[in-house]
Design a protein around this motif. Structure first.
Motif, PDB file in Angstrom:
ATOM      1  N   GLU A 281       0.858  -1.202  -0.049  1.00 30.50           N
ATOM      2  CA  GLU A 281      -0.032  -0.097  -0.078  1.00 30.50           C
ATOM      3  C   GLU A 281       0.745   1.141  -0.128  1.00 30.50           C
ATOM      4  N   LYS A 282       1.868   1.273   0.812  1.00 25.12           N
ATOM      5  CA  LYS A 282       2.974   2.490   0.900  1.00 25.12           C
ATOM      6  C   LYS A 282       3.592   2.594  -0.515  1.00 25.12           C
ATOM      7  N   LEU A 283       3.884   1.363  -1.075  1.00 29.35           N
ATOM      8  CA  LEU A 283       4.622   1.279  -2.408  1.00 29.35           C
ATOM      9  C   LEU A 283       3.557   2.250  -3.440  1.00 29.35           C
ATOM     10  N   LYS A 284       2.300   1.825  -3.425  1.00 28.82           N
ATOM     11  CA  LYS A 284       1.137   2.052  -4.565  1.00 28.82           C
ATOM     12  C   LYS A 284       1.207   3.514  -4.085  1.00 28.82           C
ATOM     13  N   GLU A 285       1.150   4.017  -3.030  1.00 29.41           N
ATOM     14  CA  GLU A 285       0.874   5.555  -2.980  1.00 29.41           C
ATOM     15  C   GLU A 285       2.075   6.252  -3.129  1.00 29.41           C
ATOM     16  N   ALA A 286       3.388   5.633  -2.860  1.00 29.48           N
ATOM     17  CA  ALA A 286       4.379   6.537  -3.307  1.00 29.48           C
ATOM     18  C   ALA A 286       4.452   6.549  -4.876  1.00 29.48           C
ATOM     19  N   GLU A 287       4.390   5.504  -5.614  1.00 28.08           N
ATOM     20  CA  GLU A 287       4.006   5.604  -7.157  1.00 28.08           C
ATOM     21  C   GLU A 287       3.182   6.626  -7.334  1.00 28.08           C
ATOM     22  N   GLN A 288       1.941   6.704  -6.839  1.00 24.10           N
ATOM     23  CA  GLN A 288       0.822   7.527  -7.088  1.00 24.10           C
ATOM     24  C   GLN A 288       1.478   9.186  -7.295  1.00 24.10           C
ATOM     25  N   ARG A 289       2.268   9.133  -6.120  1.00 27.22           N
ATOM     26  CA  ARG A 289       2.683  10.552  -5.554  1.00 27.22           C
ATOM     27  C   ARG A 289       3.996  11.019  -6.860  1.00 27.22           C
ATOM     28  N   VAL A 290       4.515  10.035  -7.334  1.00 25.07           N
ATOM     29  CA  VAL A 290       5.422  10.177  -8.398  1.00 25.07           C
ATOM     30  C   VAL A 290       4.811  10.566  -9.646  1.00 25.07           C
ATOM     31  N   GLU A 291       3.887   9.882  -9.739  1.00 21.97           N
ATOM     32  CA  GLU A 291       2.843  10.230 -10.969  1.00 21.97           C
ATOM     33  C   GLU A 291       2.413  11.352 -11.161  1.00 21.97           C
ATOM     34  N   GLU A 292       1.952  11.746  -9.826  1.00 21.04           N
ATOM     35  CA  GLU A 292       1.231  13.322  -9.773  1.00 21.04           C
ATOM     36  C   GLU A 292       2.158  14.262  -9.956  1.00 21.04           C
ATOM     37  N   GLU A 293       3.428  13.846  -9.464  1.00 19.45           N
ATOM     38  CA  GLU A 293       4.551  15.012  -9.690  1.00 19.45           C
ATOM     39  C   GLU A 293       4.747  15.138 -11.081  1.00 19.45           C
ATOM     40  N   LYS A 294       4.711  14.088 -11.692  1.00 23.38           N
ATOM     41  CA  LYS A 294       5.223  13.928 -13.165  1.00 23.38           C
ATOM     42  C   LYS A 294       4.301  14.689 -14.051  1.00 23.38           C
ATOM     43  N   LYS A 295       2.976  14.288 -13.635  1.00 23.09           N
ATOM     44  CA  LYS A 295       2.027  15.278 -14.017  1.00 23.09           C
ATOM     45  C   LYS A 295       1.903  16.871 -14.044  1.00 23.09           C
ATOM     46  N   LYS A 296       2.231  17.159 -12.710  1.00 23.27           N
ATOM     47  CA  LYS A 296       2.447  18.829 -12.449  1.00 23.27           C
ATOM     48  C   LYS A 296       3.739  18.985 -13.208  1.00 23.27           C
ATOM     49  N   GLU A 297       4.527  18.436 -13.296  1.00 20.97           N
ATOM     50  CA  GLU A 297       5.948  18.803 -14.109  1.00 20.97           C
ATOM     51  C   GLU A 297       5.486  18.999 -15.650  1.00 20.97           C
ATOM     52  N   MET A 298       4.642  18.157 -16.177  1.00 17.99           N
ATOM     53  CA  MET A 298       4.575  18.173 -17.638  1.00 17.99           C
ATOM     54  C   MET A 298       3.262  19.439 -17.668  1.00 17.99           C
ATOM     55  N   ILE A 299       2.713  19.575 -16.791  1.00 17.35           N
ATOM     56  CA  ILE A 299       1.637  20.967 -17.038  1.00 17.35           C
ATOM     57  C   ILE A 299       2.371  21.974 -17.162  1.00 17.35           C
ATOM     58  N   GLU A 300       3.108  22.152 -16.045  1.00 20.19           N
ATOM     59  CA  GLU A 300       4.117  23.085 -15.572  1.00 20.19           C
ATOM     60  C   GLU A 300       4.956  23.702 -17.083  1.00 20.19           C
ATOM     61  N   GLU A 301       5.538  22.397 -17.710  1.00 19.58           N
ATOM     62  CA  GLU A 301       6.327  22.478 -18.989  1.00 19.58           C
ATOM     63  C   GLU A 301       5.471  23.012 -19.973  1.00 19.58           C
ATOM     64  N   GLU A 302       4.380  22.272 -20.144  1.00 13.77           N
ATOM     65  CA  GLU A 302       3.389  22.831 -21.322  1.00 13.77           C
ATOM     66  C   GLU A 302       2.942  24.113 -20.799  1.00 13.77           C
ATOM     67  N   LYS A 303       2.939  24.788 -19.958  1.00 10.52           N
ATOM     68  CA  LYS A 303       2.394  26.046 -19.507  1.00 10.52           C
ATOM     69  C   LYS A 303       3.472  27.027 -19.888  1.00 10.52           C
ATOM     70  N   GLN A 304       4.724  26.848 -19.562  1.00  4.60           N
ATOM     71  CA  GLN A 304       6.006  27.690 -19.902  1.00  4.60           C
ATOM     72  C   GLN A 304       6.432  27.589 -21.170  1.00  4.60           C
ATOM     73  N   GLU A 305       6.009  26.622 -22.031  1.00  4.07           N
ATOM     74  CA  GLU A 305       6.096  26.539 -23.379  1.00  4.07           C
ATOM     75  C   GLU A 305       5.126  27.369 -24.086  1.00  4.07           C
ATOM     76  N   LYS A 306       3.797  27.157 -23.537  1.00  5.50           N
ATOM     77  CA  LYS A 306       2.782  28.243 -24.316  1.00  5.50           C
ATOM     78  C   LYS A 306       3.140  29.663 -24.126  1.00  5.50           C
ATOM     79  N   GLU A 307       3.428  29.850 -22.866  1.00  7.12           N
ATOM     80  CA  GLU A 307       3.966  31.264 -22.451  1.00  7.12           C
ATOM     81  C   GLU A 307       4.933  31.917 -23.473  1.00  7.12           C
TER      82      GLU A 307
END
Length: 154
Positions: free
Chosen positions: A120-146
């Motif tokens: 369960e802890k491993l699954k939660e950690a993987e989910q947090r990593v995925e969420e961080e990756k999504k945030k980074e991708m959104i931030e990169e897309e936002k910066q590229e658009k800007e």
């Protein structure tokens, strides 16, 4: 009577032997026979309703005739709960097979619970990593658009 004129030193015989040896020599003393003794305190021969249970401190093993039967052991521990303080370590070393099976089953159950918690802890950690990756991708897309918007504005 014995204690009125003598006291046992720590380096002498065990207290029961020390006292019995001195009682034997008192005048007009009548000590119980074996049948009466075994009703007084169970040690190696079982009696249903003893006055107490004797566990020699010098003994490295609990006597099998008394302690190997799980029902008898349960009866002893219910009849004389204080004995748990004296024999706890001996009981841990000399558990009956049924206790060992129960203990192994409990250990396996606890290991499975720990394994599930770890998964369960491993699954939660993987989910947090995925969420961080999504945030980074959104931030990169936002910066590229800007960046594109600012180039178009020029």
């Amino acid at each position: 009577q014995v204690l009125s004129f003598q006291s046992r030193q720590d380096d002498q015989d065990s207290e029961d032997k020390w006292l019995t040896d001195r009682i034997k020599v008192l005048p007009n003393v009548k000590l119980p026979n074996y049948e009466a003794e075994k009703k007084f305190a169970v040690e190696g021969v079982w009696d249903e309703k003893p006055m107490g249970i004797h566990v020699p401190s010098s003994s490295d093993v609990l006597l099998r005739d008394v302690w190997d039967d799980p029902e008898r052991r349960k009866q002893i521990l219910e009849y004389c709960p204080e004995i748990k303080m004296i024999v706890a370590m001996k009981l841990e070393r000399e558990r009956c097979q049924e206790d060992k099976v129960d203990e192994q089953a409990e250990a396996a159950k606890q290991a499975e619970i720990a394994k599930q918690a770890e998964a369960e802890k491993l699954k939660e950690a993987e989910q947090r990593v995925e969420e961080e990756k999504k945030k980074e991708m959104i931030e990169e897309e936002k910066q590229e658009k800007e960046s594109e918007d600012s180039k178009q504005a020029e």
